[in-house]
Design an enzyme around this catalytic site. Structure first.
Site, PDB file in Angstrom:
ATOM      1  N   GLU A 142       0.849  -1.201   0.000  1.00 37.26           N
ATOM      2  CA  GLU A 142       0.000   0.000   0.000  1.00 37.26           C
ATOM      3  C   GLU A 142       0.882   1.247   0.000  1.00 37.26           C
ATOM      4  OE1 GLU A 142      -2.694   0.106   3.346  1.00 37.26           O
ATOM      5  OE2 GLU A 142      -3.538   2.047   2.745  1.00 37.26           O
TER       6      GLU A 142
ATOM      7  N   ASN B 167      -6.524   1.569   3.030  1.00 36.20           N
ATOM      8  CA  ASN B 167      -7.238   2.832   3.261  1.00 36.20           C
ATOM      9  C   ASN B 167      -6.828   3.901   2.249  1.00 36.20           C
ATOM     10  OD1 ASN B 167      -8.366   1.551   5.454  1.00 36.20           O
ATOM     11  ND2 ASN B 167      -7.011   2.496   6.959  1.00 36.20           N
TER      12      ASN B 167
ATOM     13  N   ASN C 229     -12.147  -0.617  -0.570  1.00 37.84           N
ATOM     14  CA  ASN C 229     -11.453  -1.209   0.570  1.00 37.84           C
ATOM     15  C   ASN C 229     -12.199  -0.902   1.860  1.00 37.84           C
ATOM     16  OD1 ASN C 229      -8.926  -2.299   1.973  1.00 37.84           O
ATOM     17  ND2 ASN C 229      -9.107  -0.271   2.912  1.00 37.84           N
ATOM     18  N   GLU C 230     -12.452  -1.917   2.653  1.00 35.70           N
ATOM     19  CA  GLU C 230     -13.008  -1.765   4.016  1.00 35.70           C
ATOM     20  C   GLU C 230     -14.099  -0.694   4.084  1.00 35.70           C
ATOM     21  OE1 GLU C 230      -9.877  -1.379   6.971  1.00 35.70           O
ATOM     22  OE2 GLU C 230      -9.289  -3.471   6.667  1.00 35.70           O
TER      23      GLU C 230
ATOM     24  N   TYR D 185      -6.505  -8.695  11.680  1.00 31.41           N
ATOM     25  CA  TYR D 185      -5.191  -8.453  12.269  1.00 31.41           C
ATOM     26  C   TYR D 185      -5.230  -9.008  13.692  1.00 31.41           C
ATOM     27  CZ  TYR D 185      -4.193  -5.483   8.284  1.00 31.41           C
ATOM     28  OH  TYR D 185      -3.976  -5.024   6.996  1.00 31.41           O
TER      29      TYR D 185
ATOM     30  N   GLU E 176      -6.349  -9.160   3.530  1.00 38.76           N
ATOM     31  CA  GLU E 176      -5.455  -8.549   4.528  1.00 38.76           C
ATOM     32  C   GLU E 176      -5.447  -9.457   5.742  1.00 38.76           C
ATOM     33  OE1 GLU E 176      -5.814  -4.379   5.504  1.00 38.76           O
ATOM     34  OE2 GLU E 176      -6.456  -3.887   3.467  1.00 38.76           O
TER      35      GLU E 176
ATOM     36  N   GLN F 173       1.544  -6.466   5.481  1.00 40.11           N
ATOM     37  CA  GLN F 173       1.891  -6.211   4.097  1.00 40.11           C
ATOM     38  C   GLN F 173       3.225  -6.883   3.799  1.00 40.11           C
ATOM     39  OE1 GLN F 173       1.230  -2.064   2.988  1.00 40.11           O
ATOM     40  NE2 GLN F 173      -0.647  -1.947   4.192  1.00 40.11           N
TER      41      GLN F 173
HETATM   42  O1  AHR Z   1      -2.806  -2.735   6.099  1.00 42.57           O
HETATM   43  C1  AHR Z   1      -2.976  -1.545   6.813  1.00 42.57           C
HETATM   44  C2  AHR Z   1      -4.408  -1.046   6.823  1.00 42.57           C
HETATM   45  O2  AHR Z   1      -5.217  -1.938   7.535  1.00 42.57           O
HETATM   46  C3  AHR Z   1      -5.085  -0.965   5.473  1.00 42.57           C
HETATM   47  O3  AHR Z   1      -4.834   0.248   4.848  1.00 42.57           O
HETATM   48  C4  AHR Z   1      -6.524  -1.091   5.806  1.00 42.57           C
HETATM   49  O4  AHR Z   1      -7.259  -1.688   4.774  1.00 42.57           O
HETATM   50  C5  AHR Z   1      -6.543  -1.889   7.085  1.00 42.57           C
HETATM   51  O5  AHR Z   1      -7.349  -1.319   8.044  1.00 42.57           O
END
Ligand code: AHR
Length: 498
Positions: free
Chosen positions: A27, A72, A172-173, A244, A292, A346
């Site tokens: 990103e 994001n 995205n999201e 995450y 992700e 990432q």
């Molecule tokens: O990977 C970091 C961020 O985590 C990304 O920009 C977003 O999609 C997620 O919240």
């Protein structure tokens, strides 16, 4: 010593292993692009500015896809700023990470980088602040052969052949209130469907990924997915999932049981897909793009203070983080019938197994599970039936001591097993019993272990948490390995029919 058994029968396949579950994500965030994959002027970079040491490490992952440009970031960017003569590209304030975006690296550079790295691009379009027309024009720019305004611009920019990008994320999201252009589910569903119709109308060979819920913590979790799936069903091929993992309370027993929670989350998405398919009496298959996933909680700096390529989210990883990464990958194999794409988030500098400095790289513990899985998980994922001890898992309650997944490659008879001993202290003797094949020999057996679960590689000593060899004892169709607690082992056997 406590014992566990893994029963394998190669007839019980889940689905072919889709290599795209070993994909990545980069990103425009922090130093992921600038000073990460792209570092012009650095002695380690080639003529295009691509860091060669980074590329070499990433090639070993054999990543089939890399998702780009966000995250994001994508929800407030304009792809048109990123193409054409570099000197004419505007510097912009970047909304998501409060940084300055110079746009010196954009769509064309990314595609060139992917080709050089031996991977393929997976692009996201801006459905936050961007009109759907722009999404369609990006498909035109990338995928049409020429003879239209935007495809001719690509040619004028030095790319005679189409980029031929097959997988497209519809934003995205979009369920996250922090997202530029965040809207309720029904509004996003309408926007995503219209964008997909337009994009597929321009290139009917592409596949689209609609934004699913981006976290179990959001109040709209699964209600969002039901609405999106219901409305977008005819126009999409995948629904995204993001996760995450964090050990914020230093509850390592709970953290090491993450595989249980990951399984449960994937099953939520699979159930939502099945539910909507049932409502519609549809035979269409929609799969999960887990685009992700990672461990992320130690460095959550997200404010770049209007700098170019600020140091943000440069997470340092230890052994327990690597053991959680291994459980993500095993969970993807256990759900190989539904998860077809997954991207570690990432791949460089930002929440990444690899960190750069001007003069070199730091390879972190979390680099190795992905390398081991991508190399050894071949053929089809097969059922793993496990018996063994249940251990206390802190805030998670209880969990099996052993996390396991396995693959069988019909073409060459190789069986691979991926095993995590979750116990913080106790070794586990694991018997892997093959119901229908004999073992010829062990083709490879590696383990990641350290007596200190917080042990991490450092710039000064990069070999603190790396894979080593482990002994495997063969007795007919059964293999036995002792896994110290905690550890992750990847073992491959050459087998034959019996
Ligand atoms: O990977 C970091 C961020 O985590 C990304 O920009 C977003 O999609 C997620 O919240």
């Amino acid at each position: 010593m406590q014992q566990a058994s893994v029963y394998l029968d190669t007839h019980f396949t889940i689905a072919p292993v889709d290599p795209r579950i070993f994909s990545g994500f980069v990103e425009h965030l922090g130093r992921a692009v600038y000073e990460g994959i792209y570092d012009p002027g650095n002695a380690l970079s080639d003529r295009q500015g691509f860091r060669q040491d980074v590329m070499e490490k990433l090639r070993a992952w054999r990543m089939p896809l890399v998702r780009y440009p966000g995250g994001n970031y994508v929800s407030a960017c304009d792809w048109k700023d990123t193409v054409g003569p570099a000197g004419k590209r505007p510097r912009r304030p970047e909304f998501a990470w409060r940084s300055i975006e110079t746009n010196q690296f954009g769509v064309d550079e990314f595609v060139d980088w992917c080709r050089a790295a031996g991977t393929a691009p997976m692009l996201a379009v801006n459905l936050g602040t961007g009109p759907i027309g722009d999404a369609g024009q990006l498909v035109e720019y990338c995928n049409l052969p020429g003879g239209t305004f935007w495809s001719d611009q690509r040619k004028a920019n030095g790319h005679a052949e189409p980029h031929d990008i097959k997988i497209w994320c519809l934003g995205n999201e979009m369920d996250g209130p922090w997202q530029a252009g965040h809207v309720p589910a029904d509004v996003y569903a309408h926007r995503a469907a219209q964008a997909a119709i337009l994009m597929k109308g321009i290139d009917k060979t592409i596949e689209t990924v609609v934004c699913g819920s981006c976290g179990t913590g959001l109040s709209t979790y699964m209600a969002w997915d039901r609405t999106i799936l219901d409305y977008c069903w005819p126009y999409i091929d995948y629904i995204s999932a993001h996760r995450y993992s964090a050990n914020r309370d230093d509850d390592t027993p709970k953290f090491l049981a993450e595989g249980v929670a990951i399984d449960s989350m994937i099953e939520d998405y699979a159930a939502a897909i099945r539910y909507v398919a049932g409502l519609k009496k549809s035979k269409k298959k929609i799969h999960i793009s887990f685009d992700e996933w990672n461990v992320w909680y130690k460095d959550t700096r997200g404010d770049g203070n209007w700098a170019v390529a600020p140091h943000l989210c440069e997470e340092l990883y230890n052994l327990e983080d690597a053991l959680v990464c291994a459980q993500y990958l095993s969970s993807f194999l256990r759900h190989a019938d539904t998860v077809k794409i997954a991207c570690i988030a990432q791949i460089i500098n930002v929440i990444s197994p690899i960190l750069t400095r001007k003069e070199g790289l730091l390879v972190q513990s979390t680099y190795y599970p992905l390398e081991m899985f991508a190399r050894l998980a071949q053929g089809s994922a097969i059922e793993t039936r496990v018996t063994g001890p249940i251990i206390t898992a802190g805030g998670m309650g209880e969990a099996p001591a052993l996390d396991a997944s396995a693959t069988f490659n019909h073409a060459d008879g190789m069986i691979s097993a991926f095993l995590v001993n979750r116990s913080l202290s106790d070794p586990l003797e694991v018997k892997v019993a093959l119901a229908d094949r004999s073992i010829d020999h062990v083709a490879g057996a590696q383990i990641m272990h350290h007596q200190d679960v917080k042990a991490a590689n450092t710039w000064e000593n990069q070999d603190i948490v790396t894979p080593g060899n482990v002994k495997v004892h063969i007795d007919g169709p059964t293999a036995t390995v002792t896994l110290p607690g905690p550890s992750f082992a990847a073992i491959q056997w050459q087998t034959r029919a019996r």
